[in-house]
Scaffold this motif. Structure first.
Motif, PDB file in Angstrom:
ATOM      1  N   GLN A 127       0.845  -1.200   0.000  1.00 28.87           N
ATOM      2  CA  GLN A 127       0.000   0.000   0.000  1.00 28.87           C
ATOM      3  C   GLN A 127       0.879   1.248   0.000  1.00 28.87           C
ATOM      4  O   GLN A 127       0.674   2.180  -0.775  1.00 28.87           O
ATOM      5  N   HIS A 165      -4.539  -8.357  -1.851  1.00 26.40           N
ATOM      6  CA  HIS A 165      -5.968  -8.299  -1.547  1.00 26.40           C
ATOM      7  C   HIS A 165      -6.651  -9.617  -1.918  1.00 26.40           C
ATOM      8  O   HIS A 165      -7.393 -10.201  -1.112  1.00 26.40           O
ATOM      9  N   GLN A 181      -6.961 -10.136  10.139  1.00 27.90           N
ATOM     10  CA  GLN A 181      -7.255  -8.795  10.628  1.00 27.90           C
ATOM     11  C   GLN A 181      -6.334  -8.399  11.773  1.00 27.90           C
ATOM     12  O   GLN A 181      -5.865  -7.258  11.845  1.00 27.90           O
ATOM     13  N   ARG A 185      -3.628  -5.271  11.393  1.00 35.74           N
ATOM     14  CA  ARG A 185      -3.652  -4.122  12.299  1.00 35.74           C
ATOM     15  C   ARG A 185      -2.286  -3.921  12.953  1.00 35.74           C
ATOM     16  O   ARG A 185      -1.770  -2.800  13.029  1.00 35.74           O
ATOM     17  N   ARG A 237      -6.239   2.729   8.709  1.00 33.54           N
ATOM     18  CA  ARG A 237      -7.334   1.831   8.346  1.00 33.54           C
ATOM     19  C   ARG A 237      -7.336   1.492   6.857  1.00 33.54           C
ATOM     20  O   ARG A 237      -7.821   0.434   6.460  1.00 33.54           O
ATOM     21  N   ARG A 238      -6.803   2.412   6.022  1.00 31.59           N
ATOM     22  CA  ARG A 238      -6.755   2.113   4.590  1.00 31.59           C
ATOM     23  C   ARG A 238      -5.814   0.956   4.305  1.00 31.59           C
ATOM     24  O   ARG A 238      -5.873   0.348   3.229  1.00 31.59           O
ATOM     25  N   SER A 241      -8.007  -2.667   5.228  1.00 31.58           N
ATOM     26  CA  SER A 241      -9.241  -3.058   4.539  1.00 31.58           C
ATOM     27  C   SER A 241      -8.902  -4.031   3.409  1.00 31.58           C
ATOM     28  O   SER A 241      -7.803  -4.008   2.863  1.00 31.58           O
ATOM     29  N   LEU A 242      -9.867  -4.867   3.071  1.00 30.79           N
ATOM     30  CA  LEU A 242      -9.682  -5.834   1.989  1.00 30.79           C
ATOM     31  C   LEU A 242     -10.884  -5.765   1.057  1.00 30.79           C
ATOM     32  O   LEU A 242     -12.033  -5.787   1.513  1.00 30.79           O
ATOM     33  N   GLU A 243     -10.624  -5.674  -0.224  1.00 30.28           N
ATOM     34  CA  GLU A 243     -11.690  -5.715  -1.219  1.00 30.28           C
ATOM     35  C   GLU A 243     -11.165  -6.380  -2.485  1.00 30.28           C
ATOM     36  O   GLU A 243      -9.981  -6.292  -2.789  1.00 30.28           O
TER      37      GLU A 243
END
Length: 262
Positions: A127, A165, A181, A185, A237-238, A241-243
């Protein structure tokens, strides 16, 4: 005016600061290449289908290291020692983020949990890499020397992020969601702190080379601390996240070769 573009332009225009910038980048990419190559060799039987993708990831990182070294050679420059306080990958390992190098040097298969750790670490760091390269691409895509390199590396980093992802979502469906998760974090909170420290160190070294006045250095340091404050409050937080990405199976094909000068 102090802007990202003017700051990078000043670093790029000076041979000594450019050599340091490229040396730091090349060192980190080469280290990532080694790590991924070892992980690919040690993938557990249950995840053997990932080995080619992990190897491709490592090959891309090696390629990026060669590109940064080639950019230096093109200007008649040699790599310079990387200051320890700017070594992002080493500092992450010391903080216990990702798989320890001692673990990777041993010839013992990894576990499914190790793969979760690797992918979560990669999702966070990719990221950061994708965002940094997008910034450089926005400002230097048309640069006569840097343009091709910036566009190629930026595209690769986007592929790496998409791959993380997709594979983490697959593992979450397989029952590893809570571990993913928790690991994401922990990695994200450690990464933003280390990124702040490395950014401060890099700017300090660049300031020494370029003779920045104290006021300018102080403004840059304040900006770095402000970014960290935002990331610590909410920006992290960005990274967790997972998408499902638009680029599916982003590392499923052969690696794209480096530009000719690399």
């Amino acid at each position: 005016m102090l802007s990202a573009k003017s700051l990078f332009q000043e670093i790029i225009d000076n041979d000594e600061s450019f050599a340091l910038f490229c040396s730091i980048a090349a060192g980190g990419e080469s280290q990532g290449g080694w790590e991924n190559a070892r992980i690919a060799a040690l993938v557990p039987r249950s995840e053997r289908h990932l080995a080619p993708k992990i190897a491709r990831h490592g090959a891309d990182e090696d390629k990026h290291g060669r590109i940064f070294n080639a950019l230096m050679r093109k200007r008649g420059l040699a790599p310079v020692p990387v200051p320890r306080d700017t070594d992002y990958t080493m500092l992450l390992e010391r903080a216990g983020i990702g798989l320890a190098h001692d673990r990777l040097r041993a010839d013992h298969p990894l576990t499914a949990h190790d793969i979760v750790t690797y992918l979560a670490h990669s999702r966070v760091t990719e990221q950061r890499a994708a965002e940094q390269m997008e910034l450089l691409r926005r400002h230097f895509a048309d640069h006569p020397d840097l343009g091709r390199a910036v566009k190629m590396i930026s595209n690769d980093e986007d592929n790496h992020l998409a791959y993380c992802h997709e594979e983490l979502l697959r593992l979450a469906r397989a029952g590893h969601g809570r571990a993913i998760q928790q690991t994401l974090r922990r990695c994200a909170l450690a990464e933003i702190r280390i990124y702040r420290d490395v950014s401060l160190a890099v700017m300090a070294h660049m300031g020494d080379i370029l003779g920045w006045p104290r006021v300018r250095s102080a403004l840059l340091a304040a900006g770095i601390h402000a970014v960290y404050a935002w990331e610590r409050f909410a920006g992290w937080r960005r990274m967790v996240s997972l998408e499902m990405p638009e680029r599916r199976d982003a590392l499923g094909g052969p690696a794209v070769p480096a530009p000719e000068y690399a």
